[in-house]
Write a protein that holds these residues in place. Structure first.
Motif, PDB file in Angstrom:
ATOM      1  N   LYS A 242       0.832  -1.203   0.000  1.00 17.98           N
ATOM      2  CA  LYS A 242       0.000   0.000   0.000  1.00 17.98           C
ATOM      3  C   LYS A 242       0.870   1.257   0.000  1.00 17.98           C
ATOM      4  N   LEU A 243       1.937   1.225   0.759  1.00 20.16           N
ATOM      5  CA  LEU A 243       2.891   2.343   0.760  1.00 20.16           C
ATOM      6  C   LEU A 243       3.416   2.593  -0.644  1.00 20.16           C
ATOM      7  N   ARG A 244       3.798   1.551  -1.342  1.00 20.37           N
ATOM      8  CA  ARG A 244       4.320   1.672  -2.708  1.00 20.37           C
ATOM      9  C   ARG A 244       3.257   2.207  -3.666  1.00 20.37           C
ATOM     10  N   VAL A 245       2.024   1.746  -3.512  1.00 25.46           N
ATOM     11  CA  VAL A 245       0.928   2.172  -4.390  1.00 25.46           C
ATOM     12  C   VAL A 245       0.637   3.653  -4.196  1.00 25.46           C
ATOM     13  N   LEU A 246       0.536   4.097  -2.953  1.00 23.88           N
ATOM     14  CA  LEU A 246       0.235   5.505  -2.679  1.00 23.88           C
ATOM     15  C   LEU A 246       1.344   6.421  -3.183  1.00 23.88           C
ATOM     16  N   MET A 247       2.578   5.974  -3.123  1.00 23.96           N
ATOM     17  CA  MET A 247       3.674   6.763  -3.691  1.00 23.96           C
ATOM     18  C   MET A 247       3.524   6.870  -5.204  1.00 23.96           C
ATOM     19  N   ALA A 248       3.106   5.787  -5.849  1.00 25.11           N
ATOM     20  CA  ALA A 248       2.897   5.832  -7.293  1.00 25.11           C
ATOM     21  C   ALA A 248       1.781   6.800  -7.676  1.00 25.11           C
ATOM     22  N   MET A 249       0.884   7.057  -6.745  1.00 25.44           N
ATOM     23  CA  MET A 249      -0.198   8.018  -6.966  1.00 25.44           C
ATOM     24  C   MET A 249       0.237   9.443  -6.621  1.00 25.44           C
ATOM     25  N   GLY A 250       1.445   9.607  -6.115  1.00 25.54           N
ATOM     26  CA  GLY A 250       1.913  10.921  -5.710  1.00 25.54           C
ATOM     27  C   GLY A 250       1.313  11.385  -4.405  1.00 25.54           C
ATOM     28  N   LEU A 455      11.001   5.876 -11.890  1.00 26.68           N
ATOM     29  CA  LEU A 455      10.931   7.020 -12.800  1.00 26.68           C
ATOM     30  C   LEU A 455       9.477   7.396 -13.081  1.00 26.68           C
ATOM     31  N   ALA A 456       8.637   6.395 -13.304  1.00 23.40           N
ATOM     32  CA  ALA A 456       7.262   6.648 -13.716  1.00 23.40           C
ATOM     33  C   ALA A 456       6.459   7.354 -12.630  1.00 23.40           C
ATOM     34  N   ARG A 457       6.677   6.997 -11.372  1.00 25.42           N
ATOM     35  CA  ARG A 457       5.836   7.599 -10.335  1.00 25.42           C
ATOM     36  C   ARG A 457       6.131   9.083 -10.156  1.00 25.42           C
ATOM     37  N   ALA A 459       6.858  10.838 -12.996  1.00 24.07           N
ATOM     38  CA  ALA A 459       6.680  11.293 -14.378  1.00 24.07           C
ATOM     39  C   ALA A 459       7.993  11.806 -14.958  1.00 24.07           C
ATOM     40  N   THR A 460       9.065  11.080 -14.668  1.00 23.94           N
ATOM     41  CA  THR A 460      10.392  11.428 -15.153  1.00 23.94           C
ATOM     42  C   THR A 460      10.664  10.740 -16.477  1.00 23.94           C
ATOM     43  N   ALA A 461      11.294  11.438 -17.402  1.00 25.86           N
ATOM     44  CA  ALA A 461      11.635  10.842 -18.692  1.00 25.86           C
ATOM     45  C   ALA A 461      12.479   9.593 -18.493  1.00 25.86           C
ATOM     46  N   LEU A 462      12.323   8.636 -19.364  1.00 29.59           N
ATOM     47  CA  LEU A 462      13.032   7.364 -19.287  1.00 29.59           C
ATOM     48  C   LEU A 462      14.381   7.505 -19.982  1.00 29.59           C
ATOM     49  N   PRO A 463      15.494   7.458 -19.243  1.00 29.12           N
ATOM     50  CA  PRO A 463      16.815   7.609 -19.859  1.00 29.12           C
ATOM     51  C   PRO A 463      17.246   6.290 -20.508  1.00 29.12           C
ATOM     52  N   SER A 464      16.685   6.007 -21.666  1.00 30.86           N
ATOM     53  CA  SER A 464      16.871   4.704 -22.298  1.00 30.86           C
ATOM     54  C   SER A 464      18.242   4.608 -22.967  1.00 30.86           C
ATOM     55  N   PHE A 465      19.106   3.791 -22.395  1.00 28.20           N
ATOM     56  CA  PHE A 465      20.413   3.579 -23.004  1.00 28.20           C
ATOM     57  C   PHE A 465      20.264   2.788 -24.295  1.00 28.20           C
TER      58      PHE A 465
END
Length: 496
Positions: A242-250, A455-457, A459-465
């Protein structure tokens, strides 16, 4: 809902398909009994819930479904890590995620589609199980029924959360208003209800939180053995997710409330509520047999009879030892964390949990958290206490008026476990502290499948190597497309 066509489930058989693996060991070895007894996989619905032993077999079957190598038993963690900057592909093998690494995978990618199908298969098994419990009252004590319902709801929440993270835009981009996933909460035993619109991202997250809140209520505080405390959900397991989920929601304030249930306000930050959790003296101990330390909150176990399967194993991808194939080596010259000065050679995570190999004249560096000894029986870690600690530190640094002293102390605790003399220096502002915490996550959780989601939580750009460029959230490549297998059977899936 393609899983019924792929796996050719028949009416009434889907409800008890989960019994196949966990109950094999309960079959009588007597040849006469074997000849006259109905096979466990052909049990009528009522018989599948006839007694506590059979019901427990189904609970175990839910975990077996979750730990499929195509889902949370391997490929999910691997693909989340190779999408960013930490690893370099060595073999250009499409079977082992090369298109994911390059950001060129499309809706016909069968390996990404397997996430979807196995995730929804697991969800449907949960739905069938919960209905079976409702339809067969009185077989279990009230406490045991609440326990099993809690485990099932935890698994459903974990499955939906894993899917929504990669098949939909991050919640924080528009507060969950965009297209999410089909929200299937009733058991499906035919193809009749395949056509189902997706719910919004917000609606899916709301269901995940509902399941986790109900799971926390019904689950036991702990179990009698370290193995059960590690491999079956208990109250702290639901709280940590639940902690992880709420962080993903900001929603960092709400996340901090959950985190405070698990992490004390002051050092040594050892949890004594419900199941006890604490950092181990060394990180290497967490990833060594029997994989059941108090740091391991939830892991998926493997044995000779149910290994992850060919080219699903984490060690196979990232290691050269034993039977490893080193599909992906550490990025030692680019933007990867390995070359960052914040990760010095004095750190035991670098000194003791990475190794080098020269292959065809080229020197490669790779992590060794997961063994590459065939048949790859390391547990697949899903939640451990170090992540919970860093989650709480991140929450403190993200909320208005957060306790920065506590956040810094937690950060120091995680780092000093592996590098006792390291000094982060002055972290004068919340932004400075947050940056250090996020970087520490890259070191501590390397090879554990967190990079994309971290990165997604935000909304950071994905630094795709692999793609050779930064992929913004608005780019279609940021999110996996709905698989073609689902589009072919559900023409409503992209509407909501």
């Amino acid at each position: 809902m393609k899983i019924f066509q792929i796996r050719t489930y028949k009416l009434k058989m889907a409800a008890i398909a989960m019994l196949a693996v966990p109950l094999l060991g309960t079959l009588s070895s007597c040849k006469k009994d074997f000849l006259v007894a109905a096979p466990e996989t052909l049990l009528p619905d009522g018989d599948a819930f006839a007694n506590p032993t059979r019901i427990l077999g189904q609970v175990n079957g839910l975990y077996v479904s979750t730990k499929s190598g195509a889902f949370l038993g391997g490929r999910y963690q691997i693909y989340n890590d190779i999408r960013a900057e930490e690893f370099v592909n060595r073999l250009s093998n499409g079977v082992t995620g090369y298109t994911v690494y390059q950001g060129t995978n499309n809706n016909s990618d069968s390996y990404v589609a397997n996430f979807w199908s196995q995730g929804y298969l697991t969800i449907n098994r949960v739905n069938l199980f919960l209905k079976g419990l409702t339809d067969n009252p009185g077989v279990l004590t009230a406490a045991l029924q609440a326990n099993y319902e809690g485990e099932a709801k935890f698994i459903r929440a974990l499955s939906y959360f894993s899917l929504i993270q990669i098949f939909a835009k991050p919640y924080v981009t528009d507060n969950g208003a965009s297209r999410g996933l089909p929200l299937r909460l009733t058991p499906e035993q035919s193809l009749a209800n395949n056509a189902l619109k997706s719910s919004t991202v917000a609606a899916v997250y709301a269901q995940i939180l509902k399941d986790l809140n109900e799971a926390e209520t019904g689950l036991p505080a702990t179990y009698s053995t370290a193995l059960l405390r590690t491999t079956r959900a208990h109250k702290n397991t639901a709280i940590a997710l639940k902690l992880r989920v709420l962080m993903a929601m900001g929603n960092y304030p709400a996340a901090l409330v959950e985190g405070n249930k698990l992490v004390p306000q002051t050092a040594p930050f050892q949890n004594a509520t419900n199941a006890a959790h604490a950092l181990q003296p060394t990180l290497a101990a967490v990833f060594a047999a029997p994989y059941t330390t108090s740091e391991s909150i939830f892991s998926l176990p493997f044995a000779d009879t149910n290994a992850p399967g060919t080219q699903n194993q984490i060690g196979y991808y990232f290691s050269w030892d034993g039977s490893g194939n080193l599909e992906y080596s550490l990025n030692t010259t680019g933007a990867g964390i390995y070359a960052d000065p914040a990760w010095p050679t004095t750190d035991a995570r670098k000194a003791n949990l990475t190794a080098s190999a020269t292959i065809s004249g080229t020197l490669y560096r790779y992590p060794t958290k997961h063994s590459a000894v065939n048949p790859f029986l390391d547990y697949a870690g899903i939640i451990r206490y170090a992540e919970v600690l860093l989650n709480v530190a991140e929450c403190e640094a993200s909320v208005t008026g957060g306790n920065l002293v506590r956040a810094r102390a937690i950060l120091d605790a995680v780092r000093h476990r592996s590098d006792a003399a390291y000094n982060f220096g002055v972290l004068a502002t919340p932004a400075d502290l947050l940056a250090a915490i996020l970087k520490e996550r890259r070191i501590e959780l390397l090879m554990e499948g967190f990079r994309y989601n971290d990165l997604a939580r935000r909304a950071t750009a994905l630094p795709s190597f692999g793609a050779g460029s930064s992929i913004p959230v608005t780019d279609a490549r940021y999110t996996y497309p709905i698989p073609l297998s689902e589009l072919n059977t559900n023409n409503l899936v992209n509407t909501f």
